[in-house]
Write a protein that holds these residues in place. Sequence first.
Motif, PDB file in Angstrom:
ATOM      1  N   ASP A  71      -4.773   8.193  -2.182  1.00  0.00           N
ATOM      2  CA  ASP A  71      -5.840   9.203  -2.107  1.00  0.00           C
ATOM      3  C   ASP A  71      -5.858   9.908  -0.758  1.00  0.00           C
ATOM      4  OD1 ASP A  71      -6.936   8.970  -4.646  1.00  0.00           O
ATOM      5  OD2 ASP A  71      -8.052   7.169  -4.082  1.00  0.00           O
ATOM      6  N   THR A  99      -3.671   2.654   1.925  1.00  0.00           N
ATOM      7  CA  THR A  99      -4.371   3.388   0.858  1.00  0.00           C
ATOM      8  C   THR A  99      -3.521   3.454  -0.411  1.00  0.00           C
ATOM      9  OG1 THR A  99      -3.611   5.461   1.859  1.00  0.00           O
ATOM     10  CG2 THR A  99      -5.851   4.768   2.372  1.00  0.00           C
ATOM     11  N   TYR A 129      -4.785   1.961  -3.938  1.00  0.00           N
ATOM     12  CA  TYR A 129      -4.744   2.751  -5.177  1.00  0.00           C
ATOM     13  C   TYR A 129      -4.008   1.967  -6.272  1.00  0.00           C
ATOM     14  CZ  TYR A 129      -3.974   6.688  -8.341  1.00  0.00           C
ATOM     15  OH  TYR A 129      -3.964   7.514  -9.446  1.00  0.00           O
TER      16      TYR A 129
END
Lengths: 364, 354
Positions: free
Chosen positions: B92, B258, B262
């Motif tokens: 993201d 990240t 995810y």
Amino acid sequence: MPDSDVIAAAKTRLEESGLPSDWLDIPVHWGVKAKEQATPESGGLRFEYLNVDVYGEVPEHWDNNTEIPRGAVPDTRTEQMGYSIFSKAEVWSDLCAGLYEDAIADRWNSSADIPWDTLAPVGSDLEHAVCQIATLISEYGWTKAQTTGRWLQEISYGYIEVKLFLGTVVFDSARLYEVWRKRALSNGGGLGRGGRNWKFLPLTQSYTFSEFCVASIMHDAMLISLLRHGHRLAQTEAERRIYELCEQDIERHLKYFVDHMRYLMLKEPVRREEIHRYMNKAEWYLAKDGDDTLYSALGVILGDGREGAEEAMADVAQLRREQIETYLGYLRQCHLGDREGRLNEELRKWAGMVELEEEEKIPV
Amino acid sequence: MVTVDKLEELNLEPEVPELDLSWLNLDTEWGVSAEPGRKGLTLQQINKSLYGEIPATSADSSARPRGAAPPEGATPRMTPWVLGDATETFSDSAALLYDEAVSRQWSSATDIPWDTMDELPEDIERAMVQLCTSLTEVEFIAGDVPGKWLPRIAADHYESGLFLMSQVMDEARHTDVFRKRALANGGGLLLQGGGGGLRQIIEAEDFTQMSSMLHILGEGFVQSLFRLGELIAHNEAEKRIFRLAAQDESRHVAYGVTHLKYTLDNDPDKAEEVHWTLDMFENTLVDPDQQNPGLAGALVYLLGDGDVDEGWRLFWHVRRKQVLEYLHRLDVAGLSGRLESGRLHPSLSGALDN
């Protein structure tokens, strides 16, 4: 304390502490002081200035398949890393180190260095045409970054300058992708139609780096000829700036590709016919792709709308002729001037060149 | 043979391309605008409406930009296979991290105050160039790896592709700046490293496994070290190198964290696979046979400024910080419990007791 005593004392302290001290015994090429050349007038400490003493000796053949820095002492336990390019002729250009530093000095930011606030409504047809062109250039940026990037894992540290420069090509290509995407999505338009892109297969399928380079020369030459018409094609200051900055990047890439091919032709003239084969393939795909979306969009822009497009296609034809002439011009710089007599027959028509005699046509 | 003279003599009018205006009536989303904000026109600002929708899966192996209309007629496969499932590569934060990378590019030629480097005692100079030899080597592989994966990133997930392209650039600069430091001040390049797990990163055939090793553990350790660069540096030039390199590494680590988050949010079954990868990579990192015989000594020597006992004390301070930050990153990514379950390699968990 004399230096030898300082080192001996350091070794003793390390050994007493259970740490290896062999690295202090390595016969280093002492006295290299590249910092002395780092002045503001000389552009700071540029990579070219490191190439002194053994560190500047770029071997014709590099025989180490690990990531060992050129000039360091090998550790024979290190695993092989899978590199496949160990020949200077296959990748080298004397310009690499300088072009790498130039790329960094010329860096720009598509968010902040484009005057986006100068964009203004341009009418539906023109906006569609700009967005169609933006879509196609964006695609090329993506392809260029991906296909350049995949060569990094093939090239050994012996030719570090080449790899550093290719790193800038990947990054520039990322920007080529995103700045045109931004243009398409910022002024009331949207993305257009993707290209068929058979023409990019010679980039994705290349088995040798030099094969990739000649295909890159062709595609970059086609693009730069278009970018050079930015002053006519741009509708706003923002677009003018995009054309200029992208042209500056592609010009730098072409300097490397051309100088490398010149080097290869000089070092391995026996590969000339092989290189022509790669050009046969690249040109054939370009001609066969038959995707006229780009040229039709250019016609709409130069004709100031769809009504004037038909008439403007004569202008577009001249621009396409320039693309082929530009490509041939770069090949002449590589000592591949004989390409002019062997150019793909479809591309000859684009350039308004006389057709080849039957026996001179190149079978593909 | 056709000669140039003959060509000029027989120059024809160029063929006129066929005019096809079918692209003026496409079924793509139209009427999209974006206004530049405080940082200009960023990717996040154009990632709106249809164009900002990230497909969970993509079967498109072409270069077609997300949201563009497909071409008419047959199209070729551009790459043998792409990582079409977003859980395999997406983060993201990728767009934000790319934007940041572009705005924070720096030049090793002009942004490092090379003139602040006075001559150092030979033992210190040797230790510094040994450290830089190892670092230029590590960064070299760190640039090869994202290059290897680029052709496999789906154009529909272009944010991750752009981030990896920026990482290639960052790693080129790191390879370059540590080589520059080694050759700038009277030293030279010393002993190559013993591998240190670099091979495991480059040979990984799963993106998330690769990213866990490269971005989270490998670059995470390097970042923790660079952030303590003040302890190693002897002049403003070296401090600046570590500071700027740490800033770049922060982005790479953030992408890894990240991305893993995810992946685990969308595919929790992947957790054990990543644990297994980290078991293997931690083991390699602390394996004495994989260690660069020069690196640890040079680092200890520099940390103590020649005082080896003090250097050891600070070394364990650094290692402790590396392990704590590593565990914290895994927590943030949703992969907690390595310490509590006894899965963390004893050599690393032992660092927490020092």
